[in-house]
Design an enzyme around this catalytic site. Structure first.
Site, PDB file in Angstrom:
ATOM      1  N   LYS A 114     -14.548 -19.076 121.665  1.00  6.39           N
ATOM      2  CA  LYS A 114     -15.626 -19.703 120.876  1.00  6.39           C
ATOM      3  C   LYS A 114     -16.867 -18.823 120.857  1.00  6.39           C
ATOM      4  O   LYS A 114     -17.442 -18.573 119.792  1.00  6.39           O
ATOM      5  CB  LYS A 114     -15.977 -21.058 121.485  1.00  6.39           C
ATOM      6  CG  LYS A 114     -17.313 -21.611 121.029  1.00  6.39           C
ATOM      7  CD  LYS A 114     -17.698 -22.831 121.844  1.00  6.39           C
ATOM      8  CE  LYS A 114     -19.140 -23.193 121.823  1.00  6.39           C
ATOM      9  NZ  LYS A 114     -20.069 -22.513 122.666  1.00  6.39           N
ATOM     10  N   ASN A 115     -17.310 -18.347 122.014  1.00  2.70           N
ATOM     11  CA  ASN A 115     -18.593 -17.653 122.026  1.00  2.70           C
ATOM     12  C   ASN A 115     -18.508 -16.243 121.441  1.00  2.70           C
ATOM     13  O   ASN A 115     -19.534 -15.662 121.096  1.00  2.70           O
ATOM     14  CB  ASN A 115     -19.213 -17.675 123.432  1.00  2.70           C
ATOM     15  CG  ASN A 115     -19.747 -19.078 123.752  1.00  2.70           C
ATOM     16  OD1 ASN A 115     -19.897 -19.919 122.855  1.00  2.70           O
ATOM     17  ND2 ASN A 115     -20.003 -19.342 125.024  1.00  2.70           N
TER      18      ASN A 115
ATOM     19  N   CYS B 174     -26.247 -27.324 123.010  1.00  5.84           N
ATOM     20  CA  CYS B 174     -26.305 -28.227 124.160  1.00  5.84           C
ATOM     21  C   CYS B 174     -27.703 -28.219 124.770  1.00  5.84           C
ATOM     22  O   CYS B 174     -28.390 -27.198 124.772  1.00  5.84           O
ATOM     23  CB  CYS B 174     -25.274 -27.803 125.205  1.00  5.84           C
ATOM     24  SG  CYS B 174     -23.589 -27.861 124.587  1.00  5.84           S
TER      25      CYS B 174
ATOM     26  N   ARG C 190     -34.661 -23.881 126.497  1.00  2.48           N
ATOM     27  CA  ARG C 190     -33.810 -22.746 126.119  1.00  2.48           C
ATOM     28  C   ARG C 190     -34.652 -21.771 125.287  1.00  2.48           C
ATOM     29  O   ARG C 190     -34.583 -21.744 124.069  1.00  2.48           O
ATOM     30  CB  ARG C 190     -32.573 -23.218 125.344  1.00  2.48           C
ATOM     31  CG  ARG C 190     -31.601 -24.003 126.209  1.00  2.48           C
ATOM     32  CD  ARG C 190     -30.313 -24.361 125.500  1.00  2.48           C
ATOM     33  NE  ARG C 190     -29.393 -23.248 125.384  1.00  2.48           N
ATOM     34  CZ  ARG C 190     -28.121 -23.369 124.960  1.00  2.48           C
ATOM     35  NH1 ARG C 190     -27.637 -24.536 124.636  1.00  2.48           N
ATOM     36  NH2 ARG C 190     -27.340 -22.305 124.879  1.00  2.48           N
TER      37      ARG C 190
ATOM     38  N   ASP D  70     -20.510 -21.961 132.291  1.00  4.24           N
ATOM     39  CA  ASP D  70     -19.762 -22.827 131.366  1.00  4.24           C
ATOM     40  C   ASP D  70     -18.522 -23.442 132.019  1.00  4.24           C
ATOM     41  O   ASP D  70     -17.806 -24.220 131.371  1.00  4.24           O
ATOM     42  CB  ASP D  70     -19.381 -22.051 130.094  1.00  4.24           C
ATOM     43  CG  ASP D  70     -20.603 -21.665 129.287  1.00  4.24           C
ATOM     44  OD1 ASP D  70     -21.677 -22.260 129.522  1.00  4.24           O
ATOM     45  OD2 ASP D  70     -20.507 -20.758 128.445  1.00  4.24           O
TER      46      ASP D  70
ATOM     47  N   ARG E  12     -16.620 -29.538 119.426  1.00  2.19           N
ATOM     48  CA  ARG E  12     -17.381 -28.335 119.043  1.00  2.19           C
ATOM     49  C   ARG E  12     -16.707 -27.080 119.590  1.00  2.19           C
ATOM     50  O   ARG E  12     -16.872 -25.996 119.019  1.00  2.19           O
ATOM     51  CB  ARG E  12     -18.800 -28.390 119.645  1.00  2.19           C
ATOM     52  CG  ARG E  12     -19.754 -29.274 118.896  1.00  2.19           C
ATOM     53  CD  ARG E  12     -21.154 -29.116 119.459  1.00  2.19           C
ATOM     54  NE  ARG E  12     -21.418 -27.703 119.702  1.00  2.19           N
ATOM     55  CZ  ARG E  12     -22.198 -27.220 120.659  1.00  2.19           C
ATOM     56  NH1 ARG E  12     -22.827 -28.018 121.463  1.00  2.19           N
ATOM     57  NH2 ARG E  12     -22.374 -25.937 120.796  1.00  2.19           N
TER      58      ARG E  12
HETATM   59  N1  EPU Z   1     -33.290 -17.006 128.449  1.00  2.00           N
HETATM   60  C1  EPU Z   1     -34.618 -16.696 128.406  1.00  2.00           C
HETATM   61  N2  EPU Z   1     -35.100 -16.112 127.259  1.00  2.00           N
HETATM   62  C2  EPU Z   1     -34.317 -15.851 126.179  1.00  2.00           C
HETATM   63  C3  EPU Z   1     -32.943 -16.168 126.252  1.00  2.00           C
HETATM   64  C4  EPU Z   1     -32.454 -16.751 127.399  1.00  2.00           C
HETATM   65  O1  EPU Z   1     -35.359 -16.925 129.363  1.00  2.00           O
HETATM   66  O2  EPU Z   1     -34.834 -15.320 125.178  1.00  2.00           O
HETATM   67  C5  EPU Z   1     -32.736 -17.614 129.680  1.00  2.00           C
HETATM   68  C6  EPU Z   1     -32.145 -18.996 129.430  1.00  2.00           C
HETATM   69  O3  EPU Z   1     -33.127 -20.014 129.519  1.00  2.00           O
HETATM   70  C7  EPU Z   1     -31.109 -19.093 130.532  1.00  2.00           C
HETATM   71  C8  EPU Z   1     -30.619 -17.642 130.691  1.00  2.00           C
HETATM   72  O4  EPU Z   1     -31.634 -16.828 130.112  1.00  2.00           O
HETATM   73  O5  EPU Z   1     -31.715 -19.499 131.730  1.00  2.00           O
HETATM   74  C9  EPU Z   1     -29.303 -17.320 130.017  1.00  2.00           C
HETATM   75  O6  EPU Z   1     -29.358 -17.692 128.652  1.00  2.00           O
HETATM   76  P1  EPU Z   1     -28.463 -16.968 127.542  1.00  2.00           P
HETATM   77  O7  EPU Z   1     -29.357 -16.421 126.505  1.00  2.00           O
HETATM   78  O8  EPU Z   1     -27.502 -16.052 128.228  1.00  2.00           O
HETATM   79  O9  EPU Z   1     -27.669 -18.199 126.932  1.00  2.00           O
HETATM   80  P2  EPU Z   1     -27.304 -18.459 125.401  1.00  2.00           P
HETATM   81  O10 EPU Z   1     -27.059 -17.175 124.713  1.00  2.00           O
HETATM   82  O11 EPU Z   1     -28.273 -19.418 124.824  1.00  2.00           O
HETATM   83  C10 EPU Z   1     -24.735 -18.461 125.782  1.00  2.00           C
HETATM   84  C11 EPU Z   1     -23.608 -19.396 125.513  1.00  2.00           C
HETATM   85  C12 EPU Z   1     -23.678 -20.575 126.466  1.00  2.00           C
HETATM   86  C13 EPU Z   1     -23.658 -20.071 127.908  1.00  2.00           C
HETATM   87  C14 EPU Z   1     -24.764 -19.018 128.124  1.00  2.00           C
HETATM   88  C15 EPU Z   1     -24.687 -18.347 129.499  1.00  2.00           C
HETATM   89  C16 EPU Z   1     -23.264 -19.115 123.145  1.00  2.00           C
HETATM   90  C17 EPU Z   1     -23.383 -19.687 121.783  1.00  2.00           C
HETATM   91  N3  EPU Z   1     -23.710 -19.871 124.146  1.00  2.00           N
HETATM   92  O12 EPU Z   1     -25.931 -19.216 125.562  1.00  2.00           O
HETATM   93  O13 EPU Z   1     -22.470 -21.293 126.240  1.00  2.00           O
HETATM   94  O14 EPU Z   1     -23.900 -21.143 128.791  1.00  2.00           O
HETATM   95  O15 EPU Z   1     -24.635 -17.981 127.115  1.00  2.00           O
HETATM   96  O16 EPU Z   1     -23.453 -17.750 129.689  1.00  2.00           O
HETATM   97  O17 EPU Z   1     -22.751 -18.013 123.319  1.00  2.00           O
HETATM   98  C18 EPU Z   1     -21.063 -23.161 126.138  1.00  2.00           C
HETATM   99  O18 EPU Z   1     -20.201 -22.448 125.595  1.00  2.00           O
HETATM  100  O19 EPU Z   1     -20.824 -24.309 126.581  1.00  2.00           O
HETATM  101  C19 EPU Z   1     -22.434 -22.650 126.286  1.00  2.00           C
HETATM  102  C20 EPU Z   1     -23.463 -23.433 126.501  1.00  2.00           C
END
Ligand code: EPU
Length: 437
Positions: A22-23, A120, A125, A310, A402
């Site tokens: 998915k990701n 989620c 975030r 995850d 999803r």
């Molecule tokens: N963060 C920041 N600033 C940013 C971006 C992130 O401080 O600009 C922080 C976040 O608050 C968090 C950490 O960095 O504490 C990691 O966030 P990340 O950006 O890695 O998460 P994401 O890209 O929003 C993706 C996956 C999530 C998964 C996370 C961590 C997708 C669409 N989502 O989210 O997947 O939990 O990486 O591995 O790729 C899921 O599949 O259930 C899911 C939530």
């Protein structure tokens, strides 16, 4: 309302085939905007998040052709970003990955607009690292009225050296996509190393980009003028595989999890082994068996190759049935324990303080009416239902759909007693979350 009805307590047997990641899919579909030509994507998961993104691309003028259940062709030759309808924004608001439209539109057109992302709810975030990266590539980025708008100051992005203050999957993806056609060289340091980051780099490279170092903590990109069409097969979903491994750990039995990359599962397998689950790695499958009692363990989630956040809810559901006390520490998100209230309705004994959960295993969970509060929380509740005595009704299943392709059919094929039923909601005063006043 549609719910899952699970009659738990039956060991799982048989084989489950894992779908595409998915990701990876939610990064690669927006990245296809960069390509002038036809991208054929194979092993694409059939889930509502990919469906939503494909519909978004169609609103932008892409031609999407479904070849079979896991293959689509996307032709973004004629996409445009000037006249995008309100219906499209209703879709982008639903999903997290809509912010990848910004990197892709900027890379292709030098300008971009999208809604602030949904997805989620794990507390705050932020997207500051996305903005930092895109700004370094020469874009003006601003957020107002629920939209992110960006424009390359000189019409086209330019390469830059970017250090991420926080390891972020999303920021790494967005900057990689945008930099693929920026003028000159980009170096991104302290990047995420998840398997789907490598998959995105491989996709971009097979469409003519020059991205190196994905899978390490420094990615180097030499911008190319444009990307061309091609065929790409996505990797299998590490988290979907881990979820079925956790399901057999909780319910007992023996299953073969096929179409996986066992190396991507090492972080999950090693913890399950500590819990008295037997795992045998094959070339593209793992055999997972649990006969005896589950042992407690301690887990801390971290960016890859650490234990994935995850998988935290699913593994916590398993630990609810283990002997002894386990400590789970959430190292990525501030608030990823909302599902614990649901597990408590099933008899789980869990205390949460900030990012730490203390889980006292119980001999048996018992069926109850519970809610999926987000995607992985929903998977955790299903796992608890498979292990529990009696009937569990899982509500709000749209969250689960999803990210899990045909979860009911796949579990049924493993012998689980689960079905999707359409039952009227209970009157409000009978619901256990009804509070007077
Ligand atoms: N963060 C920041 N600033 C940013 C971006 C992130 O401080 O600009 C922080 C976040 O608050 C968090 C950490 O960095 O504490 C990691 O966030 P990340 O950006 O890695 O998460 P994401 O890209 O929003 C993706 C996956 C999530 C998964 C996370 C961590 C997708 C669409 N989502 O989210 O997947 O939990 O990486 O591995 O790729 C899921 O599949 O259930 C899911 C939530």
């Amino acid at each position: 309302m549609e719910k899952y009805l699970i009659n738990g307590g039956k060991p799982l047997q048989g084989e489950v085939e894992i779908s595409g990641a998915k990701n990876a899919a939610v990064a690669i579909i927006p990245a296809a905007i960069m390509v002038k030509g036809v991208c054929r994507l194979e092993n694409l998961p059939q889930i509502s998040d990919t469906d939503t993104l494909l519909r978004v691309l169609t609103y932008m003028g892409a031609v999407v052709r479904t070849i079979n259940r896991s293959t689509v062709e996307i032709d973004c030759t004629n996409v445009q970003i000037d006249r995008l309808p309100a219906d499209m924004w209703a879709l982008t608001r639903r999903i997290r990955a809509s912010y990848y439209l910004i990197g892709a539109m900027l890379g292709r057109f030098g300008a971009a607009r999208s809604t602030m992302p949904g997805g989620c709810n794990f507390g705050v975030r932020p997207i500051d690292q996305h903005i930092k990266g895109l700004t370094a590539l020469g874009a003006d980025v601003n957020v107002s009225g629920g939209f992110i708008r960006a424009a390359a100051k000189s019409g086209r992005l330019h390469g830059a050296r970017i250090y991420l203050d926080k390891v972020s999957v999303g920021a790494t993806v967005n900057i990689m996509i945008a930099a693929a056609t920026a003028e000159g060289r980009t170096v991104i340091e302290n990047v995420a190393r998840e398997p789907h980051i490598v998959d995105l780099a491989n996709f971009l490279n097979s469409m003519g980009a020059d991205v190196r170092g994905a899978g390490t903590d420094v990615i180097k990109i030499r911008g190319v003028k444009e990307l061309h069409g091609g065929t790409y097969a996505l990797i299998p979903d590490q988290i979907e595989a881990g979820t079925y491994m956790a399901a057999v750990a909780a319910a007992g039995g023996e299953i073969r999890v096929s179409n996986v990359i066992p190396k991507h599962l090492d972080c999950i397998s090693s913890k399950l082994r500590e819990m008295n689950v037997q795992i045998e790695d094959g070339d593209d499958y793992v055999i997972v068996k649990r006969e005896g009692p589950l042992r407690h363990t301690n887990i801390k989630t971290m960016p890859y190759p650490g234990f994935p956040t995850d998988m935290q809810p699913q593994i916590s559901a398993v630990l609810c049935c283990a002997d002894g006390v386990s400590i789970v520490t959430e190292g990525v998100w501030d608030n990823r324990y909302k599902y614990v209230d649901e597990l408590r309705k099933m008899g789980a004994q869990v205390q949460v303080q900030d990012r730490v959960a203390l889980i006292q295993g119980v001999p048996h969970l018992t069926g109850a009416t519970v809610k999926a509060c987000d995607l992985r929380a929903g998977a955790a509740i299903v796992i608890a239902g498979l292990a529990a005595e009696g009937a569990t009704y899982v509500e709000d299943i749209r969250f689960i759909e999803r990210g899990y392709q045909n979860i009911v059919g796949k579990l049924q094929a493993l012998g689980a007693d689960i079905q999707c039923v359409d039952v009227p909601d209970e009157p409000e005063e009978l619901r256990d979350d009804w509070i007077a006043g």
